[in-house]
Design a protein around this motif. Sequence first.
Motif, short mmCIF file in Angstrom:
data_model
loop_
_atom_site.label_atom_id
_atom_site.label_comp_id
_atom_site.label_asym_id
_atom_site.label_seq_id
_atom_site.Cartn_x
_atom_site.Cartn_y
_atom_site.Cartn_z
N VAL A 60 0.84 -1.21 0.00
CA VAL A 60 0.00 0.00 0.00
C VAL A 60 0.87 1.25 0.00
O VAL A 60 0.62 2.21 -0.75
CB VAL A 60 -0.95 -0.02 1.21
CG1 VAL A 60 -1.67 1.32 1.34
CG2 VAL A 60 -1.95 -1.16 1.08
N VAL A 61 1.91 1.26 0.83
CA VAL A 61 2.80 2.43 0.90
C VAL A 61 3.53 2.64 -0.43
O VAL A 61 3.59 3.76 -0.95
CB VAL A 61 3.80 2.25 2.06
CG1 VAL A 61 4.85 3.36 2.01
CG2 VAL A 61 3.08 2.27 3.40
N CYS A 62 4.05 1.56 -0.99
CA CYS A 62 4.81 1.68 -2.25
C CYS A 62 3.91 2.11 -3.40
O CYS A 62 4.29 2.98 -4.21
CB CYS A 62 5.49 0.35 -2.57
SG CYS A 62 6.79 -0.13 -1.43
N PHE A 63 2.73 1.53 -3.48
CA PHE A 63 1.82 1.89 -4.56
C PHE A 63 1.33 3.33 -4.41
O PHE A 63 1.15 4.04 -5.40
CB PHE A 63 0.64 0.93 -4.60
CG PHE A 63 -0.15 0.99 -5.87
CD1 PHE A 63 0.32 0.41 -7.03
CD2 PHE A 63 -1.38 1.64 -5.91
CE1 PHE A 63 -0.40 0.47 -8.20
CE2 PHE A 63 -2.11 1.71 -7.07
CZ PHE A 63 -1.61 1.13 -8.22
N SER A 64 1.15 3.78 -3.16
CA SER A 64 0.76 5.18 -2.94
C SER A 64 1.87 6.12 -3.37
O SER A 64 1.60 7.18 -3.98
CB SER A 64 0.44 5.39 -1.46
OG SER A 64 -0.64 4.55 -1.05
N ALA A 65 3.13 5.75 -3.10
CA ALA A 65 4.25 6.59 -3.53
C ALA A 65 4.35 6.64 -5.05
O ALA A 65 4.62 7.69 -5.63
CB ALA A 65 5.55 6.06 -2.93
N CYS A 67 1.84 6.29 -7.18
CA CYS A 67 0.74 7.13 -7.67
C CYS A 67 0.96 8.60 -7.34
O CYS A 67 0.57 9.48 -8.12
CB CYS A 67 -0.58 6.66 -7.06
SG CYS A 67 -1.11 5.03 -7.63
N PHE A 68 1.59 8.89 -6.19
CA PHE A 68 1.87 10.26 -5.80
C PHE A 68 2.78 10.96 -6.81
O PHE A 68 2.70 12.18 -7.00
CB PHE A 68 2.53 10.27 -4.42
CG PHE A 68 2.90 11.64 -3.92
CD1 PHE A 68 1.94 12.47 -3.35
CD2 PHE A 68 4.21 12.09 -4.01
CE1 PHE A 68 2.29 13.73 -2.90
CE2 PHE A 68 4.56 13.35 -3.56
CZ PHE A 68 3.60 14.17 -3.01
N THR A 101 5.65 1.03 -12.42
CA THR A 101 4.36 0.70 -11.81
C THR A 101 3.76 -0.54 -12.44
O THR A 101 3.21 -1.41 -11.74
CB THR A 101 3.40 1.88 -11.97
OG1 THR A 101 3.99 3.07 -11.42
CG2 THR A 101 2.09 1.62 -11.25
N CYS A 105 2.97 -4.06 -10.46
CA CYS A 105 1.68 -4.76 -10.50
C CYS A 105 1.84 -6.18 -11.04
O CYS A 105 1.20 -7.12 -10.56
CB CYS A 105 0.68 -3.98 -11.33
SG CYS A 105 0.25 -2.35 -10.68
N TYR A 190 2.57 19.55 -8.77
CA TYR A 190 1.87 19.71 -7.49
C TYR A 190 1.36 21.15 -7.29
O TYR A 190 0.87 21.48 -6.19
CB TYR A 190 2.81 19.34 -6.33
CG TYR A 190 3.37 17.95 -6.46
CD1 TYR A 190 2.64 16.83 -6.07
CD2 TYR A 190 4.64 17.74 -7.00
CE1 TYR A 190 3.15 15.56 -6.19
CE2 TYR A 190 5.17 16.47 -7.12
CZ TYR A 190 4.42 15.38 -6.72
OH TYR A 190 4.93 14.11 -6.85
N VAL A 208 9.88 12.37 -0.45
CA VAL A 208 8.99 11.39 -1.09
C VAL A 208 9.55 10.94 -2.42
O VAL A 208 9.49 9.75 -2.78
CB VAL A 208 7.57 11.97 -1.25
CG1 VAL A 208 6.69 11.01 -2.04
CG2 VAL A 208 6.96 12.25 0.12
#
Length: 413
Positions: A60-65, A67-68, A101, A105, A190, A208
């Motif tokens: 979850v943390v890696c995928f959020s990074a 996507c960020f 990414t 996946c 951003y 990040v």
Amino acid sequence: MRDRSQLPKRVSEVHNAHYEDDVRYTMQLCGWVLKPIGMWYLIQDSCSRNEKIVSIALIVVCFSALCFVLIPSGLYLFLVKQDVYARIKLFGPVFFCLTSTIKYCYLGTRGAAFGRCLRHVTNDWRLVRDQDHREIMLRGALIGRRLAALCAIFLYTGGLSYHTILPLSSKLIISENFTSRRVPHTYPGYDLLFDPEASPAYEIVFCVHCVFALITYNITTGACSLAAIFVTHVCGQVQILMIQMSDLVEGKRSKGTVQNRLSMIAKHHVRVLRFSASVDEVLREICLMEVLASCLIICLLEYSCMVEWENSDAVAIVTYFFLLISFMFNILIFCYIGELLMQQYSTVASAVYGINWYDLSGKKALDLKLIIAMSRYPVKLTAGKFVDLSLNTFGAVLRTSVVYLNLLRTVTQ
């Protein structure tokens, strides 16, 4: 249908007393890079409930990074108006983020297939009998470790320099009302959410991005280390097969009749062939992404080096050059292990013909024809079944990148 030739009849049967240490030695580097991104516990079967929870949290943390970085920079690339060079300069990092990414996946969805290949390697270590066979496998494991280590060194050196040296080398432009930086973040976009150049937002985004860089390079290094482990293991098994064939007639190493030794050779050959096919099946999509990404990213890095040379920016030139060498070496490793696999299989036919087959009876000598016939079609490591990975493929990637570079220079002039 379950492939029984890939699994021993009794998995609990152990012939190698040191197999646990051997397996740990073979897979150690791969575990180091896959554990921080949560993929190692998806591949391994022997993991506890707490390890699975930690793996899910890391994913979850890696995928959020990912996507960020990917979503804002992708929108900024295609929606915000920029000059041509700014788009070209940003397209490479965004495309690398996208391919990373996709590979992440893919590693998650094909975790069971990778796990079966790792179990196959573990069972081979468990069942190895002779010390010289074990030494051959250890030499293959050493080659795999060295390839994975080289991939990590080049990627982290080039990639982290790109994510740290360029932003940290930027100069502050201070006026009465604001403070800005000459060099923006590696991945912009951003501005719609907050002011990315104000402190502490700049520092937070910078951290990040550094974490994101570690994640992406762990993904690439993990894929490379898995490929190196599997291919070098196959090469070791092929070498063991050739040793068994050299002992077919005289039987100095193996007991039993010629028929028993021939049966053992045939079973071992089929097992290696099926494992090789499984390795190609599980790696072909990753190899395809590596080839496509390398052709484009190497071209863009070459173009960036030329532009920064005209701008006389020494820091940017050195950074882009190191990053270019890193990506070139990464695709070279994939092509090298593909070449290694083809060369190892191509020696099987000559090894069969080189034994004293003329001392066998007519029917038993004819049984060797099938092994020779199968060796005429060696198993290859392919990129999506489109391209065979070899040193010729590496040359084709470099030539293609130069062609794209000339086209890009023509368009941007």
